[in-house]
Scaffold this motif. Structure first.
Motif, PDB file in Angstrom:
ATOM      1  N   ASP A  30      22.297   8.930  12.858  1.00 16.02           N
ATOM      2  CA  ASP A  30      21.754   8.206  14.013  1.00 16.02           C
ATOM      3  C   ASP A  30      22.858   7.472  14.766  1.00 16.02           C
ATOM      4  N   ILE A  31      23.733   6.805  14.016  1.00 17.39           N
ATOM      5  CA  ILE A  31      24.819   6.045  14.635  1.00 17.39           C
ATOM      6  C   ILE A  31      25.743   6.966  15.423  1.00 17.39           C
ATOM      7  N   LEU A  32      26.110   8.096  14.819  1.00 15.29           N
ATOM      8  CA  LEU A  32      27.029   9.021  15.483  1.00 15.29           C
ATOM      9  C   LEU A  32      26.392   9.672  16.705  1.00 15.29           C
ATOM     10  N   LYS A  34      24.157   8.472  18.644  1.00 10.21           N
ATOM     11  CA  LYS A  34      24.022   7.494  19.732  1.00 10.21           C
ATOM     12  C   LYS A  34      25.367   6.961  20.206  1.00 10.21           C
ATOM     13  N   ASN A  35      26.395   7.109  19.389  1.00 14.63           N
ATOM     14  CA  ASN A  35      27.719   6.579  19.724  1.00 14.63           C
ATOM     15  C   ASN A  35      28.785   7.627  19.388  1.00 14.63           C
ATOM     16  N   ILE A  36      28.642   8.817  19.987  1.00 16.51           N
ATOM     17  CA  ILE A  36      29.523   9.923  19.606  1.00 16.51           C
ATOM     18  C   ILE A  36      30.987   9.607  19.890  1.00 16.51           C
ATOM     19  N   GLY A  37      31.245   8.637  20.778  1.00 17.88           N
ATOM     20  CA  GLY A  37      32.614   8.280  21.113  1.00 17.88           C
ATOM     21  C   GLY A  37      33.416   7.736  19.953  1.00 17.88           C
ATOM     22  N   ILE A  38      32.760   7.172  18.936  1.00 22.85           N
ATOM     23  CA  ILE A  38      33.516   6.672  17.788  1.00 22.85           C
ATOM     24  C   ILE A  38      34.037   7.819  16.938  1.00 22.85           C
ATOM     25  N   PRO A  41      35.809  10.837  21.601  1.00 25.98           N
ATOM     26  CA  PRO A  41      35.417  10.368  22.930  1.00 25.98           C
ATOM     27  C   PRO A  41      35.199  11.476  23.945  1.00 25.98           C
ATOM     28  N   TYR A 129      27.784  12.754  32.541  1.00 24.14           N
ATOM     29  CA  TYR A 129      28.471  12.241  31.353  1.00 24.14           C
ATOM     30  C   TYR A 129      29.982  12.313  31.515  1.00 24.14           C
TER      31      TYR A 129
END
Length: 361
Positions: A30-32, A34-38, A41, A129
């Motif tokens: 879920d974290i990845l 929603k925040n694929i940039g971590i 990028p 995007y």
């Protein structure tokens, strides 16, 4: 590369922050997502829990600015060696995906996870995007495989390194560690090897479009006859907007190189009239639908608007029969009816075709 990551809080003295397993790897997914940039990028998520043709499920599927795909797989309960075999299997599957498959994966992703956005197309989301005006004409020319884990055993790391170094498989590992300090939680990331960048990055000059169009002609389709296209001066596409819409890119004066998938390149010419429905295309002063041709003339736009056949008028510079089609290893190919290729091998393909066809300019 063995990974051992420590974290300390600095107070009057150093206080270690303890590594703890995350309560569920679905939370990390879920974290990845929603925040694929971590993780990388230059990636945009287009799918989660993507089911393959062999009934396995890819955790996350993403696309980069060059139109290439990335498989992102969390280790979960799999043994380290099994995860490597699995991502290779996934790579073999995504290498077969066409543009329409990728669009369907994106649409299903929005429908499942963002139903309020399900009417948005992959084209508009991609452009928004990455802050670009258009998507690349050719998608999925290469792909990369990303393993996400808290650790891998030395043997598996050696296998990953061997695949990457000896066989040039674009496979990488990223390690995430979860730390907890009272009520605060921390996620730490370490790359194995180089940080992830676009899987097909080249300098911007080498990826500029050279102004010449690629055309895929359905010469093996019973409704499309290459000899008729030569004789009456046209190319065509139909069977759905996905196939016919790209014909609108062709304006009079554009130079096209025609490839019949599975057969080879068969001609080069100049566009002399833009795309029109089959019932509006004329050969001299006669409607083409009045001629005894194989062209899909029954697919009129006023009868079958969703699958209508469209024709573009062409003045041929050089053509060859199917038996003399030019096909060489390394030639550019694409499933779109028309493309403006930015792949460096497009220039190489055209240069070789000029030599084979005897076209000097």
């Amino acid at each position: 590369m063995s990974i051992e990551l420590g974290l300390w809080r600095i107070d009057d003295k150093l206080q270690p922050i303890h590594f703890e397993p995350m309560e569920s790897e679905s939370r990390l997914e879920d974290i990845l997502a929603k925040n694929i940039g971590i993780l990388a990028p230059e990636l945009m998520v287009i799918g989660r829990q993507v089911r393959t043709s062999f009934d396995k499920v890819i955790d996350i599927l993403a696309i980069d600015i060059t139109g290439n795909l990335s498989v992102i797989e969390l280790k979960k309960e799999k043994t380290p060696r099994n995860i490597v075999a699995q991502v290779l299997d996934y790579g073999s599957w995504i290498s077969t995906l066409h543009d329409e498959d990728i669009a369907n994966i994106h649409n299903n992703y929005l429908k499942r996870y963002f139903p309020e956005k399900q009417l948005q197309s992959i084209n508009e989301n991609f452009c928004r995007y990455f802050n670009v005006k258009t998507m690349p004409d050719e998608l999925n020319q290469s792909h990369q495989l990303i393993i996400v884990a808290s650790f891998l055993d030395p043997s598996t790391e050696r296998i990953v390194d061997y695949l990457a170094e000896q066989y040039k498989v674009d496979i990488k590992t990223i390690f995430f560690r979860f730390f907890k300090d009272g009520e605060s939680e921390y996620l730490a990331r370490v790359w194995s090897g180089e940080p992830i960048i676009s899987s097909n990055s080249t300098d911007s000059e080498s990826r500029k479009w050279n102004g010449e169009y690629y055309v895929s002609f359905g010469g093996n389709d019973k409704n499309r006859d290459w000899e008729e296209a030569i004789k009456y001066g046209f190319i065509s596409a139909g069977g759905g907007a996905w196939y016919s819409n790209t014909l609108q890119m062709l304006a009079p004066g554009a130079r096209i190189w025609v490839n019949i998938p599975g057969t080879g390149y068969v001609g080069v010419g100049r566009v002399i009239s833009p795309a029109v429905p089959v019932e509006n295309f004329r050969v001299k002063d006669e409607p083409i639908i009045s001629l005894p041709l194989n062209i899909a003339k029954s697919n009129r736009s006023d009868v079958f608007p969703d699958s209508a056949e469209y024709l573009v008028g062409v003045d041929w510079i050089k053509t060859v029969p199917l038996a003399e089609a030019v096909k060489e290893k390394g030639f550019f190919g694409n499933q779109n009816s028309v493309a403006r290729p930015t792949d460096p091998k497009w220039n190489n393909t055209i240069e070789r075709l000029r030599q084979r066809f005897g076209v000097t300019s």
